[in-house]
Design an enzyme around this catalytic site. Structure first.
Site, short mmCIF file in Angstrom:
data_model
loop_
_atom_site.label_atom_id
_atom_site.label_comp_id
_atom_site.label_asym_id
_atom_site.label_seq_id
_atom_site.Cartn_x
_atom_site.Cartn_y
_atom_site.Cartn_z
N HIS A 77 0.99 13.23 1.39
CA HIS A 77 0.97 12.59 2.84
C HIS A 77 2.65 13.03 3.70
O HIS A 77 3.30 13.34 2.99
CB HIS A 77 1.36 10.54 2.00
CG HIS A 77 2.01 9.71 3.55
ND1 HIS A 77 2.64 9.31 3.95
CD2 HIS A 77 0.08 9.16 3.41
CE1 HIS A 77 1.79 8.72 4.28
NE2 HIS A 77 1.16 7.78 4.09
N ASP A 115 6.42 10.37 -5.67
CA ASP A 115 5.19 9.70 -4.88
C ASP A 115 4.57 9.01 -5.87
O ASP A 115 3.84 9.23 -6.18
CB ASP A 115 4.90 10.42 -3.58
CG ASP A 115 4.25 9.31 -2.08
OD1 ASP A 115 3.70 8.38 -3.42
OD2 ASP A 115 3.99 9.58 -1.26
N GLN A 158 0.46 5.32 -4.56
CA GLN A 158 -1.01 5.53 -5.12
C GLN A 158 -1.13 5.08 -7.08
O GLN A 158 -1.50 4.12 -7.55
CB GLN A 158 -1.95 6.28 -4.70
CG GLN A 158 -2.04 6.76 -3.48
CD GLN A 158 -2.62 5.43 -2.76
OE1 GLN A 158 -3.63 4.11 -3.32
NE2 GLN A 158 -2.57 5.09 -1.44
N LYS A 174 0.99 -1.97 -1.17
CA LYS A 174 -0.67 -1.51 -1.90
C LYS A 174 -0.61 -1.91 -3.54
O LYS A 174 -1.58 -1.93 -3.88
CB LYS A 174 -0.64 0.27 -2.19
CG LYS A 174 -0.04 0.39 -0.56
CD LYS A 174 -0.41 2.64 -0.68
CE LYS A 174 0.85 3.44 0.43
NZ LYS A 174 -0.69 3.19 1.55
N CYS A 180 -2.52 10.22 7.28
CA CYS A 180 -1.43 10.44 7.40
C CYS A 180 -1.20 11.88 6.51
O CYS A 180 -0.65 12.25 5.35
CB CYS A 180 -0.49 9.47 6.70
SG CYS A 180 -0.08 8.56 8.07
#
Length: 422
Positions: free
Chosen positions: A139, A216, A219, A242, A380
């Protein structure tokens, strides 16, 4: 009914690892009862931002209606009470990630800020020519901060290529590691391809080379149980919106010893121990990295979201989403001219696709009239689009409240798109 009693009912009714009643879960999300253009809402954009269960909405409203105040500063009841609740969220998050201590939990606005915090503070330890390794599937939030650091001090940014099926190139990654590698910063799950990276092995190899690792988890915190100590991650970031929680709240986990050595990201109130015109003595982590009034209500809303997910059960949710992914993949592949991008063996419930001769923006606009909400664009992740030679894709990302009937609705809407462009 209080938020606490609602969570107790969810936990009692789900028997989480044995069953998953998606219709029961959908009752917890008031927005899903709406219609769009006279059609039932089919929300397939949870990868961008998930809907909120009633317990999160009620928890945040309760605070603002009954006990709102600023934290850490007041000598009165509301302030002290809310400070205890706010700081208690760190314990909730620490348990959620299996962190060693709540002192390893830093509140940020989102995972983007968490990555920027690390880039800024760790950047002070790097020199020109030191290497940071990322992947082609990152991203923008995990690309731009390192480019800014490259502009500032002259680091070298290395990029691990993505295989044709969207899987991680472990051979290429291992070849890139060297004595100048100081940091590996990678997504745990691609927000475009759904690819689940072999993060434990990535971290093991990075540590063997003497590098730190930032994960990261925007998700991955949503689609399965995360154990930062088992991964041995040095830093791990995720975002609340999220994870069925509110916007404007994120988390950076960092190993205590690393946080203790890092300088502040921003200056101001609440991140200090004392201030004079001669010098400022910074607070200990995590408060050192939390300048100004924090996202009080949002943090408590995040805790409610975490409690909600855990009451249902990670295993039950993961099994439900895996079934949705398999069904959606099979169903969409039956549509002539539809191409799915990202078919790695280890994959989360995210499906990016194109239709021959039809721009993704047209796809999204037309199926919106059928009540189907998907994401279109570069997500993104423009370098990843370039790698596959695409301007954009359409993306359906599934959450715990989605159903096979909604997959069918998506497929029918896509057939209508083809008819219009036939």
């Amino acid at each position: 009914m209080t938020a606490a009693s609602t969570l107790a009912e969810i936990a009692a009714g789900s028997n989480s690892t044995l069953a998953f009643d998606v219709e029961r879960v959908r009752e917890d999300f008031p927005i899903l009862k709406q219609e769009v253009y006279g059609k039932p809402l089919v929300y397939l954009d949870s990868g961008a931002s998930a809907q909120k269960p009633q317990v999160v909405i009620d928890t945040m409203r309760e605070i603002q209606e009954t006990c709102y105040a600023n934290v850490h500063r007041g000598a009165y009841y509301f302030s002290q009470h809310l400070t205890e609740r706010y700081e208690g969220v760190r314990e909730t998050v620490a348990r959620f990630l299996n962190a060693g201590s709540e002192r390893e939990i830093v509140f940020t606005r989102n995972v983007t800020e968490a990555i920027n915090l690390v880039a800024h503070s760790i950047g002070n330890r790097l020199s020109a020519g030191d290497e940071v390794i990322i992947t082609e599937m990152e991203h923008h939030a995990n690309i731009v901060p390192w480019q800014l650091l490259r502009e500032r001090i002259g680091i070298t940014l290395k990029v691990v290529p993505v295989a044709e099926d969207g899987s991680f190139r472990m051979d290429a990654y291992e070849a890139m590691l060297g004595p100048r590698t100081k940091l590996v910063a990678m997504t745990h799950i691609s927000n475009v391809l759904g690819t689940v990276l072999p993060m434990k092995e990535i971290i093991r190899l990075a540590h063997r080379a003497g590098a730190l690792v930032l994960v990261d988890g925007a998700q991955s915190a949503v689609h399965g149980k995360v154990d930062v100590r088992d991964l041995d991650a040095d830093f791990y970031g995720f975002t609340g919106h999220k994870l069925y929680g509110p916007t404007a709240i994120g988390v950076l986990y960092g190993k205590a010893a690393l946080l203790k050595e890092m300088p502040p990201f921003m200056g101001g109130g609440d991140m200090i121990r004392s201030v004079s015109f001669e010098e400022t003595v910074y607070a200990d982590p995590p408060h050192r990295f939390e300048a100004g009034t924090p996202p009080i209500v949002e943090a408590i809303g995040l805790a409610a979201a975490i409690d909600y997910v855990q009451a249902i059960g990670h295993e039950a949710i993961a099994a439900h989403e895996a079934g949705l992914l398999a069904y959606a993949t099979e169903r969409l592949q039956q549509i002539e001219g539809l191409m799915i991008y990202g078919t790695a063996k280890e994959k989360a419930a995210i499906v990016s696709f194109t239709l021959d001769g039809i721009h993704p923006h047209d796809i999204g606009t037309i199926i919106d009239r059928e009540g189907v909400a998907i994401r279109v664009g570069h997500h993104c992740a423009q370098p990843l689009m370039e790698r596959f030679g695409l301007p954009a894709t359409a993306r359906a990302s599934f959450g715990l409240y989605n159903t096979r009937a909604e997959v069918d609705a998506l497929a029918r809407a896509l057939e209508k798109v083809k008819e219009l462009f036939g």
